[in-house]
Enzyme design. Sequence first.
Site, PDB file in Angstrom:
ATOM      1  N   VAL A 188       0.896  -1.058  -0.107  1.00 58.21           N
ATOM      2  CA  VAL A 188       0.170   0.086   0.052  1.00 58.21           C
ATOM      3  C   VAL A 188       0.773   1.310   0.064  1.00 58.21           C
ATOM      4  CG1 VAL A 188      -1.906  -1.120   1.177  1.00 58.21           C
ATOM      5  CG2 VAL A 188      -0.147   0.025   2.401  1.00 58.21           C
ATOM      6  N   ASP A 214      -4.510   5.460 -13.292  1.00 61.79           N
ATOM      7  CA  ASP A 214      -4.536   4.419 -12.302  1.00 61.79           C
ATOM      8  C   ASP A 214      -5.619   3.273 -12.648  1.00 61.79           C
ATOM      9  OD1 ASP A 214      -1.975   5.496 -11.307  1.00 61.79           O
ATOM     10  OD2 ASP A 214      -2.499   5.137  -9.190  1.00 61.79           O
ATOM     11  N   GLY A 262       2.469   3.629  -4.690  1.00 54.46           N
ATOM     12  CA  GLY A 262       2.753   4.182  -6.163  1.00 54.46           C
ATOM     13  C   GLY A 262       2.173   2.879  -7.093  1.00 54.46           C
ATOM     14  N   GLY A 289      -0.607   1.305  -7.151  1.00 58.76           N
ATOM     15  CA  GLY A 289      -2.090   1.099  -7.393  1.00 58.76           C
ATOM     16  C   GLY A 289      -3.033   0.235  -6.540  1.00 58.76           C
ATOM     17  N   SER A 290      -2.431   0.052  -5.260  1.00 61.60           N
ATOM     18  CA  SER A 290      -3.237  -0.850  -4.257  1.00 61.60           C
ATOM     19  C   SER A 290      -4.766  -0.578  -4.020  1.00 61.60           C
ATOM     20  CB  SER A 290      -2.503  -0.934  -2.976  1.00 61.60           C
ATOM     21  OG  SER A 290      -3.197  -1.202  -1.960  1.00 61.60           O
TER      22      SER A 290
HETATM   23  O1  PMV Z   1      -0.855   6.583  -7.677  1.00 58.40           O
HETATM   24  P1  PMV Z   1       0.353   6.734  -8.146  1.00 58.40           P
HETATM   25  O2  PMV Z   1       1.184   7.164  -6.898  1.00 58.40           O
HETATM   26  O3  PMV Z   1       1.039   5.917  -8.916  1.00 58.40           O
HETATM   27  O4  PMV Z   1       0.366   8.408  -8.699  1.00 58.40           O
HETATM   28  C1  PMV Z   1      -0.503   8.568  -9.791  1.00 58.40           C
HETATM   29  C2  PMV Z   1       0.100   9.380 -10.861  1.00 58.40           C
HETATM   30  C3  PMV Z   1       0.011  10.858 -10.658  1.00 58.40           C
HETATM   31  O5  PMV Z   1       0.416  11.489 -11.865  1.00 58.40           O
HETATM   32  C4  PMV Z   1       1.307  11.390  -9.645  1.00 58.40           C
HETATM   33  C5  PMV Z   1      -1.163  11.545 -10.033  1.00 58.40           C
HETATM   34  C6  PMV Z   1      -2.357  11.206 -11.118  1.00 58.40           C
HETATM   35  O6  PMV Z   1      -3.514  11.276 -10.627  1.00 58.40           O
HETATM   36  O7  PMV Z   1      -2.257  10.916 -12.216  1.00 58.40           O
END
Ligand code: PMV
Length: 308
Positions: free
Chosen positions: A97, A147, A100, A102-103
């Site tokens: 979690v 995500d 980054g 996507g958990s």
């Molecule tokens: O959920 P994460 O930590 O992989 O980040 C998503 C990517 C970002 O560009 C930082 C945020 C987004 O909403 O696209």
Amino acid sequence: MVEASAPAKIILVGEHAVVYGQPAIAVPVSSLRAVATVQPNKPHEQGLRIIATDMGTTLTEIEHSDNALAITARLVLDAFNAASPDLTIAIHSQIPVASGLGSGAAVATALARALSAALNRPMDNEALNSIIYEIERIHHGTPSGIDNTVIVYEQPVYFIRGQPIEHVTIGRSFSLLIANTGIAASTRVAVSAVRKRYESEPQRIQSIIQEIGGLVIEARQAIETGDIAGLGTAMRQNHHLLRQLTVSCLELDALVAAAMNAGALGAKLSGGGRGGNMIALVTSETAESVKNALLDAGAVSIFETTVA
Ligand code: PMV
């Protein structure tokens, strides 16, 4: 027994800039999954119960909970105008979690799929994707939507906010190491830090964001033509620009440097940054030495994934 699942994901190139309308490319990590299993309730148990043991969550009154999983279940029930069924959905996730990968979106996707299957109303990906986007808003505030999209469709995506999804074809398969700094980092905080910079130095930040968008276009071409070295170059340059957006940190920079020194073709932070994971592009010849270098430089866990 009904079972449904969803994968983890990584962003190959373009995070943060994607929030400002630039493209980004994300790929699913199908070997790391969240799995939801539907079971009958025991005689003394009533209503819909959601049990996520790894997350320490047991939800028995989903109508009154503001937990993201309870909200996911309510959105699915509302979509079909259905009452809560009498059953238990158990969720297990291998996805770390707040790193980054996507958990949150993967767990919600697995749950929504299991519940809709248990209701005998399987959901198409488009309807599911809009539900999971709502859940991402709870986790992240103003997510771009990348995500939920890559996780729901479980295919490499070239994503531009508000535009139809484009799938990326993989010209030649490539391997990535995903290394965790062990630092839990909030995407919401990193995204709002970039927003503050954007407001105080609009021209400088806008030009970095556009440069990232340009790299994503180059990266897509490299991926589609099987130019793995070209993808590595774009990743490396992307990390440099993400540092300028202040979303890297010493630990991520150390892992990126270690991977490059050990022969990776490219390396960068992946996702919100300031902790969480980085990715390194490796070949079968360099995978082992890059892995050892990442462990020496402080990685707390490493997964290998092949994008094919
Ligand atoms: O959920 P994460 O930590 O992989 O980040 C998503 C990517 C970002 O560009 C930082 C945020 C987004 O909403 O696209």
